[in-house]
Motif scaffolding. Structure first.
Motif, PDB file in Angstrom:
ATOM      1  N   VAL A  71       0.833  -1.206   0.000  1.00 49.90           N
ATOM      2  CA  VAL A  71       0.000   0.000   0.000  1.00 49.90           C
ATOM      3  C   VAL A  71       0.867   1.254   0.000  1.00 49.90           C
ATOM      4  O   VAL A  71       1.956   1.286   0.592  1.00 49.90           O
ATOM      5  CB  VAL A  71      -0.948  -0.003   1.223  1.00 49.90           C
ATOM      6  CG1 VAL A  71      -0.173  -0.003   2.529  1.00 49.90           C
ATOM      7  CG2 VAL A  71      -1.936   1.159   1.171  1.00 49.90           C
ATOM      8  N   GLY A 111      -3.728   0.366  -2.984  1.00 49.28           N
ATOM      9  CA  GLY A 111      -3.281  -0.953  -2.573  1.00 49.28           C
ATOM     10  C   GLY A 111      -3.247  -1.943  -3.722  1.00 49.28           C
ATOM     11  O   GLY A 111      -4.012  -1.829  -4.681  1.00 49.28           O
ATOM     12  N   MET A 132      -8.826  -0.974   4.439  1.00 49.28           N
ATOM     13  CA  MET A 132      -7.920   0.176   4.411  1.00 49.28           C
ATOM     14  C   MET A 132      -8.521   1.358   5.169  1.00 49.28           C
ATOM     15  O   MET A 132      -7.840   2.020   5.957  1.00 49.28           O
ATOM     16  CB  MET A 132      -7.637   0.555   2.948  1.00 49.28           C
ATOM     17  CG  MET A 132      -6.785  -0.468   2.205  1.00 49.28           C
ATOM     18  SD  MET A 132      -6.919  -0.353   0.384  1.00 49.28           S
ATOM     19  CE  MET A 132      -6.171   1.210   0.067  1.00 49.28           C
ATOM     20  N   ALA A 181      -5.149  -5.884   4.822  1.00 49.24           N
ATOM     21  CA  ALA A 181      -4.815  -4.458   4.703  1.00 49.24           C
ATOM     22  C   ALA A 181      -4.503  -3.784   6.032  1.00 49.24           C
ATOM     23  O   ALA A 181      -3.857  -2.727   6.050  1.00 49.24           O
ATOM     24  CB  ALA A 181      -5.974  -3.722   4.029  1.00 49.24           C
TER      25      ALA A 181
END
Length: 741
Positions: free
Chosen positions: A607, A627, A648, A705
């Protein structure tokens, strides 16, 4: 409704008693299940005990509708659609002819908890194998019916056709009128990825439509005939003891049906929800408690963790780090901290219980219907076969929140009101105060670099409370269980791999070790999305950034030089291609990078975070997160993108804002004002790219994430300001604004 005895019966006994036409498939006229939750909430119990039977996982009804059965819960991650895709693909059926039953001890198999991003790998694999076995069996039947060889048959939308003579027959007509039996051998050949028509397609989630038009979907929306409403009065603090409560005054309030007092467990049941809330308000004013202050206080927590944590045990690595560190010239150390953080479910925990006809039914948003059934059995001393738990989605659930606790509340209170569904919903302040939090963590990392800027040794020391205290059949792990007059004991000490998840670097260092120092803290903790991986990767990837600076290298190139895994390298290089990366400084802005393979054996994720400073206001804004994820075979790319994008955003909120505050006498984070999360205006732009590897097995994507996003934001702040923030939340006041020209 069928009696609970059906649950215990074997598959053949079930067939005899039900009259269903089964084998390989279950031809189930009037299956009793519906995808229309407004129409039926108590479906017929059709559990097949033998989990090796094909019809434990998939079934056909008389109309040719394929029903998929999974013991995993839909938490918003989209497994309903993905699992249906997998079954339909193997059988070459139109996805519109597929339905799914989610997590019901009366219908689906025991698949324990929906956790660890394992639903597609676990349940999906079982369903896929069952579908492949069914296809093999049906084609053998079709070959006889059509006078052809199996190799001459093709299937389209559930219709088998002989290439040789062009004759056709539907799956449903193969099953109809026949007793069929087959089991999942695991040896039936699955469809080749090159032949996929559904897997890899972004099929839209049908449940989104229900949510959008406000159909009953979440447990919080469930309403049953003659339902009554309950509220539970929680103590002001964990250790409080109820000294007195004038129940006769509560009993006289409008609509109140019953006041329940059992030790420190106190609740009111009323005809209407508002009446139960008013009665609870009165109870809180009348109740008198005794309690002891919580220790250590919040400003002493991190120091106390290091001081009073266990001596430490190397839990991962090669145990040769000390020698390597002493032999190297450049050594760097840093300490990172993560506070207690909450699930913060938008919908407070809720459950409905019904004690009727000697059977207890619980509707719940638990992540494990079978473990909750065992726990309720332990709590109320009713045999398992007399308890059924039916899963329903909850409005926001990413781990062990209050779902199991409120299920226990509903069980206790349903027994007080036989024949009537009792709906229990927590108040907002109770959700914030009593859910199990993600544990606070302290992580100290020490590493050494050689003259070429290569990391040759790495040592991580972690201080953490448990990241898993799910009930698993133990009533003492429920709040109610510990508050009863005869309380159940909490069997602590459940320190697990969750505490040091992802702490061992994937990077190829000569030596690397992780030591865990167990710590029992003042607040209740358990599984929060990604468990300890969030804190571990925050520290690990922040420290990699620090080492890159120390080595005078580009942080992306620095990571690539330490990686041997080709998939990891491809994820990083794809991010560089898609999002761009260079070391050029832009005034008032910063960019940060981070990478991890979740659990070092699941999805790869890289990311880039971009922040912008507001020097006048001395604050910053997260502008964009980009990402790239490799989850192996992408069953539903849109689902992966949604999962990753949501992860995220949630991780960014944790990282920038979230921290549970507490005092000696109470948890102080009792509302959205005292526990702020991202508002819509805070949400950054997100962009997610999926690397699809059709030839490989799918990997869970739901928790990939969390960790990398936290470190990428910290690294972006450093790039923009020169301030290295090592304690979450990364609030603007922690930045040294005097360094910024």
């Amino acid at each position: 409704m069928k009696q609970f005895d059906d649950i215990k019966s074997g598959r053949r006994e079930f067939l005899r008693s039900s009259g269903y036409l089964l084998m390989g498939f279950t031809l189930v006229p009037g299956l009793g299940f519906t995808t229309e939750p407004d129409e039926c909430y108590l479906p017929e119990q059709t559990l097949i005990v033998d989990r090796e039977a094909v019809d434990s996982w998939i079934r056909f009804d008389a109309d040719g509708i394929l029903t998929v059965l999974t013991g995993k819960m839909e938490l918003g991650q989209g497994i309903r659609t993905a699992l249906m895709q997998m079954a339909a693909e193997e059988l070459d059926i139109d996805i519109k002819q597929v339905r799914i039953v989610i997590a019901d001890t009366g219908q689906t198999q025991d698949e324990r908890y929906t956790a660890g991003s394992g639903s597609i790998e676990g349940s999906g694999n079982a369903i896929r194998n069952a579908a492949a076995e069914a296809r093999k069996y049906l084609l053998a039947l079709a070959a006889k019916e059509l006078g052809a060889n199996v190799g001459e048959l093709s299937v389209r939308n559930g219709i088998v056709m002989s290439v040789k003579n062009q004759k056709t027959i539907a799956y449903k007509d193969l099953v109809k009128g026949k007793r069929l039996e087959t089991e999942v051998s695991g040896k039936s050949e699955r469809k080749k990825p090159a032949d996929y028509k559904l897997v890899g397609k972004s099929i839209k989630r049908s449940d989104i439509n229900d949510i959008a038009i406000a159909k009953t979907h979440f447990i919080q929306d469930l309403r049953l005939p003659d339902m009554v409403h309950a509220r539970v009065m929680r103590p002001p603090v964990y250790s409080a003891r109820l000294v007195s409560l004038q129940t006769e005054l509560i009993q006289k309030l409008p609509g109140v049906l019953k006041v329940v007092i059992n030790g420190n467990f106190a609740a009111v049941i009323a005809s209407q929800e508002y009446e139960s809330m008013k009665a609870l308000e009165k109870m809180k004013k009348l109740a008198k408690w005794e309690s002891k202050p919580m220790t250590p206080l919040q400003d002493q927590l991190y120091a106390d963790m290091v001081k009073n944590g266990s001596d430490g045990e190397i839990v991962e690595g090669d145990k040769n780090v000390n020698k390597a560190v002493s032999e190297n010239a450049i050594t760097l150390e840093a300490e990172y901290k993560r506070p207690y953080q909450m699930h913060g479910s938008i919908g407070p925990s809720c459950a409905v219980g019904l004690w009727k006809d000697d059977q207890l039914t619980i509707w719940s948003h638990t992540q494990g219907v079978y473990p909750l059934r065992s726990t309720v059995s332990n709590l109320v001393n009713i045999p398992l076969e007399k308890i059924r738990v039916i899963g329903m989605p909850g409005a926001g659930c990413y781990g062990h929140n209050g779902a199991d606790d409120v299920g226990g509340d509903a069980a206790l209170l349903a027994l007080q009101m036989p024949g009537k569904p009792v709906r229990v919903q927590w108040m907002r302040e109770d959700e914030h105060k009593w859910e199990p939090y993600g544990s606070a963590m302290v992580l100290k990392i020490k590493a050494s670099l050689n003259a070429e800027g290569k990391v040759i040794s790495w040592q991580t020391d972690i201080w953490s409370d448990t990241h898993s205290s799910r009930p698993g059949g133990k009533a003492g792990h429920l709040i109610a269980g510990r508050h009863l007059e005869k309380p159940f004991a909490f069997e602590g000490g459940g320190f697990s791999g969750g505490s040091y998840r992802n702490a061992l670097p994937l990077y190829a260092f000569e030596t690397k070790n992780v030591a865990l120092h167990n710590y029992k803290g003042p607040l209740r903790t358990s599984a929060l999305r990604s468990l300890g991986a969030y804190g571990s990767i925050f520290a690990l990837e922040s420290f990699m950034d620090e080492l890159a600076v120390k080595a005078g290298k580009d942080p992306v190139q620095f990571r690539l030089e330490h990686l041997e895994d080709d998939r990891a390298k491809e994820v990083i290089m794809t991010l560089v291609t898609k999002a761009g990366w260079n070391l050029k400084k832009e005034p008032g802005a910063g960019k940060g990078f981070a990478f991890a393979q979740y659990k070092n054996n699941a999805s790869y994720f890289a990311v880039k975070a971009e922040v912008k400073l507001d020097r006048a206001a001395k604050t910053y804004r997260l502008m964009k997160l980009t990402g790239v994820i490799d989850s192996g075979q992408a069953i539903n790319p849109d689902g992966i993108i949604n999962q990753t994008s949501g992860g995220m955003i949630q991780a960014a909120s944790w990282t920038m804002l979230e921290q549970v505050n507490y005092s000696a006498n109470s948890v102080e984070s009792q509302s959205w004002e005292t526990y702020p999360i991202f508002r819509f205006e805070d949400v950054p732009d997100t962009e997610v790219f999926v690397i699809d590897r059709l030839e490989l097995e799918p990997l869970g994507a739901g928790e990939a994430a969390q960790g990398p996003v936290s470190a990428a934001i910290a690294n972006a702040i450093f790039d923009a300001t020169g301030s290295r923030l090592r304690e979450i939340p990364l609030t603007p006041e922690k930045i040294d604004w005097s360094k910024i020209s």
